[in-house]
Design a protein around this motif. Structure first.
Motif, PDB file in Angstrom:
ATOM      1  N   ASN A 205     -18.705   3.826   4.882  1.00 14.10           N
ATOM      2  CA  ASN A 205     -19.029   4.291   5.626  1.00 14.10           C
ATOM      3  C   ASN A 205     -17.505   3.843   6.447  1.00 14.10           C
ATOM      4  OD1 ASN A 205     -21.689   4.909   5.072  1.00 14.10           O
ATOM      5  ND2 ASN A 205     -22.081   3.543   5.891  1.00 14.10           N
ATOM      6  N   ARG A 206     -16.970   3.249   6.700  1.00 15.04           N
ATOM      7  CA  ARG A 206     -15.462   3.007   7.089  1.00 15.04           C
ATOM      8  C   ARG A 206     -15.269   4.203   6.503  1.00 15.04           C
ATOM      9  NH1 ARG A 206     -15.272  -2.532   7.471  1.00 15.04           N
ATOM     10  NH2 ARG A 206     -13.836  -2.649   5.361  1.00 15.04           N
TER      11      ARG A 206
ATOM     12  N   LEU B 221     -24.067  10.340   9.444  1.00 12.65           N
ATOM     13  CA  LEU B 221     -24.638   8.846   9.569  1.00 12.65           C
ATOM     14  C   LEU B 221     -25.124   8.662  10.852  1.00 12.65           C
ATOM     15  CD1 LEU B 221     -20.945   7.303   8.778  1.00 12.65           C
ATOM     16  CD2 LEU B 221     -23.420   6.646   7.350  1.00 12.65           C
TER      17      LEU B 221
ATOM     18  N   LEU C 225     -25.715   7.484  15.003  1.00 12.33           N
ATOM     19  CA  LEU C 225     -24.718   7.147  16.219  1.00 12.33           C
ATOM     20  C   LEU C 225     -24.424   5.556  15.994  1.00 12.33           C
ATOM     21  CD1 LEU C 225     -22.716   8.440  17.823  1.00 12.33           C
ATOM     22  CD2 LEU C 225     -24.835   8.632  19.300  1.00 12.33           C
TER      23      LEU C 225
ATOM     24  N   ILE D 196     -18.805  12.834  14.531  1.00 13.09           N
ATOM     25  CA  ILE D 196     -18.514  11.923  13.204  1.00 13.09           C
ATOM     26  C   ILE D 196     -19.529  11.859  13.044  1.00 13.09           C
ATOM     27  CG2 ILE D 196     -17.920   9.982  12.699  1.00 13.09           C
ATOM     28  CD1 ILE D 196     -15.714   9.937  14.869  1.00 13.09           C
ATOM     29  N   ALA D 197     -20.953  11.291  13.545  1.00 11.29           N
ATOM     30  CA  ALA D 197     -21.780  11.187  12.923  1.00 11.29           C
ATOM     31  C   ALA D 197     -22.990  12.591  12.138  1.00 11.29           C
ATOM     32  CB  ALA D 197     -22.798  11.049  14.147  1.00 11.29           C
TER      33      ALA D 197
ATOM     34  N   ILE E 263     -15.510   7.243   7.790  1.00 12.07           N
ATOM     35  CA  ILE E 263     -14.547   7.980   9.471  1.00 12.07           C
ATOM     36  C   ILE E 263     -13.401   7.680   9.519  1.00 12.07           C
ATOM     37  CG2 ILE E 263     -15.106   6.347  11.391  1.00 12.07           C
ATOM     38  CD1 ILE E 263     -17.844   5.705  10.648  1.00 12.07           C
TER      39      ILE E 263
ATOM     40  N   THR F 241     -23.861   3.407  13.792  1.00 14.74           N
ATOM     41  CA  THR F 241     -23.163   2.653  12.419  1.00 14.74           C
ATOM     42  C   THR F 241     -22.206   3.558  13.117  1.00 14.74           C
ATOM     43  OG1 THR F 241     -25.188   3.017  11.872  1.00 14.74           O
ATOM     44  CG2 THR F 241     -22.958   3.626  10.287  1.00 14.74           C
ATOM     45  N   VAL F 242     -21.686   4.499  13.722  1.00 14.13           N
ATOM     46  CA  VAL F 242     -20.788   5.195  13.530  1.00 14.13           C
ATOM     47  C   VAL F 242     -19.728   4.116  15.067  1.00 14.13           C
ATOM     48  CG1 VAL F 242     -19.656   7.284  14.582  1.00 14.13           C
ATOM     49  CG2 VAL F 242     -21.070   7.593  13.190  1.00 14.13           C
TER      50      VAL F 242
ATOM     51  N   PRO G 244     -17.498  10.531  18.731  1.00 13.74           N
ATOM     52  CA  PRO G 244     -18.709  10.159  18.382  1.00 13.74           C
ATOM     53  C   PRO G 244     -19.445  10.740  17.513  1.00 13.74           C
ATOM     54  CG  PRO G 244     -17.674   8.613  19.690  1.00 13.74           C
ATOM     55  CD  PRO G 244     -17.063   9.752  20.048  1.00 13.74           C
TER      56      PRO G 244
ATOM     57  N   LEU H  32     -16.513   2.793  14.654  1.00 13.96           N
ATOM     58  CA  LEU H  32     -15.657   2.542  15.828  1.00 13.96           C
ATOM     59  C   LEU H  32     -14.761   1.470  16.652  1.00 13.96           C
ATOM     60  CD1 LEU H  32     -16.331   6.223  17.108  1.00 13.96           C
ATOM     61  CD2 LEU H  32     -14.380   5.906  15.243  1.00 13.96           C
TER      62      LEU H  32
END
Length: 404
Positions: A24-25, A49, A51, A43-44, A28, A53-54, A40, A58
């Protein structure tokens, strides 16, 4: 009888969770590099993913200085969304490409901007001297002035041979004389930084994915044709190394049944024919057989290609054969992996003007899907660009940063 304990289950669950966090990292970071500034929420949505988690990732990257939160906001008809941006200038990576004859090192930021570069000539099959050269290059690069506050995130090394990535061991690099060398351990102890050691062509493939002509491709193969031949495979952003860490050793493909049952210890069967060394060998044999007034002692593949451009029949015959052999390699890559793109790199790629179109013509109608074959725009810098990508991926597991 197989026994499965709750401790085993806990260990597996913990390992899976850590892998998922790392993936996941990486996803991102990749999106931030390519699409900053971004919210964000976007991104999600784009990575599918949650939110929370994002936001958690972050926050971690924000603490490390890799992302910055912007004061500007994004409006899309509803509530304003805060924006974040990739802060690639906050960190630097030391990248080394330890070629078979030349060593190349850089200091570059996470955006791929090279801040300094140095060169050294390796000593053929001298393991101690080549290790000393590697250490001296890193020491010199660490002394290069950097922007105020910029920290060194890690060191990425591309080795010309078989490497065990997880262990950081170069199992066999004949041009450097290294066998079972624990290079990562040696460098990590010496410099106190995160160190990754990878096959040089694998790093080049990752560099092409991150910064080159194959940027963002879902799958790619980087075919490096120089003194030898090798390829690096990237699928969904990750290097595919294979069960024995030798995926991509396409130089060992067999050109015909006559190649069966023979040992190939230093160069593979097709490699001995289609590489720069193979071009010189075949040209030398042809020149001698025809008693041509050419000094074979100073012959190079580049000279052969130049003679072919100038219409020399013997050189054109060598190039035609080279096209055939490279077409066989590219055909094998295409039908087994079906990559989105194949990138031609290495020294021979400088003669792409007389290679790419003939290769594609040879393959016309032979394969189930068309081949997209492009030439590297990173050239000799591809592997050090890959070092940035790999260090960025791995360094946040155990962060040790140096600012001076």
């Amino acid at each position: 009888m197989f026994s499965y304990s709750s401790n085993s289950h806990a260990s597996l669950s913990s390992g899976n969770a850590a892998l998922i966090r790392r993936l996941n990292r990486s996803s991102i970071l990749d999106l931030l590099r390519q699409s900053s500034p971004i919210s964000p929420t976007e991104i999600a949505t784009r990575l599918n993913l949650s939110l929370p988690t994002v936001m958690r990732i972050l926050e971690e990257l924000d603490r490390l200085g890799v992302v910055v939160r912007l004061e500007e906001q994004q409006y899309s008809g509803g509530r304003p969304r805060s924006l974040v941006s990739f802060n690639g200038v906050s960190h630097a990576v030391i990248g080394l490409d330890l070629g078979g004859t030349k060593m190349y090192g850089t200091v570059a930021d996470l955006c791929g901007t090279i801040q300094a570069e140095i060169y050294r000539t390796s000593v053929p099959s001298n393991p101690e001297e080549n290790l000393n050269l590697t250490i001296e290059m890193i020491e010199e690069l660490l002394q290069v002035p950097r922007r105020e506050g910029q920290q060194v995130l890690g060191i990425g090394v591309g080795a010309p041979g078989v490497t065990l990535f997880e262990d950081g061991i170069v199992t066999w690099a004949p041009s450097l004389g290294w066998r079972n060398l624990p290079l990562r351990q040696i460098l990590a102890r010496r410099f106190g930084l995160e160190v990754v050691v990878e096959n040089d062509v694998n790093l080049a493939a990752l560099g092409e994915y991150g910064f080159g002509v194959a940027k963002g491709a879902s799958s790619l193969v980087c075919l490096a044709v120089g003194t030898g031949i090798g390829s690096g495979i990237v699928i969904e952003r990750k290097i595919y190394r294979g069960y024995h860490q030798s995926a991509g050793e396409v130089g060992y493909l067999l050109p015909s049944k006559e190649a069966l049952g023979k040992p190939y210890e230093h160069f593979g069967a097709l490699e001995s024919l289609a590489s720069g060394s193979g071009v010189v060998q075949r040209a030398t044999e042809l020149i001698r057989s025809q008693n041509l007034p050419i000094d074979v002692d100073t012959l190079t593949a580049e000279k052969v290609f130049d003679w072919a451009r100038n219409g020399e029949p013997w050189a054109q015959a060598i190039v035609d054969e080279t096209v055939d052999y490279l077409a066989l390699i590219i055909a094998a890559i295409s039908v087994v992996l079906d990559p989105e793109v194949i990138v031609l790199g290495g020294g021979v790629s400088r003669s792409a003007d007389i290679l790419v179109e003939p290769i594609l013509n040879r393959l016309q109608g032979c394969l189930p899907a068309p081949v997209r074959l492009v030439v590297s725009n990173l050239g000799y810098r591809a592997a050090v660009m890959g070092a940035i990508m790999l260090v960025l991926d791995t360094s946040f597991e155990h962060v040790t940063l140096r600012s001076s």
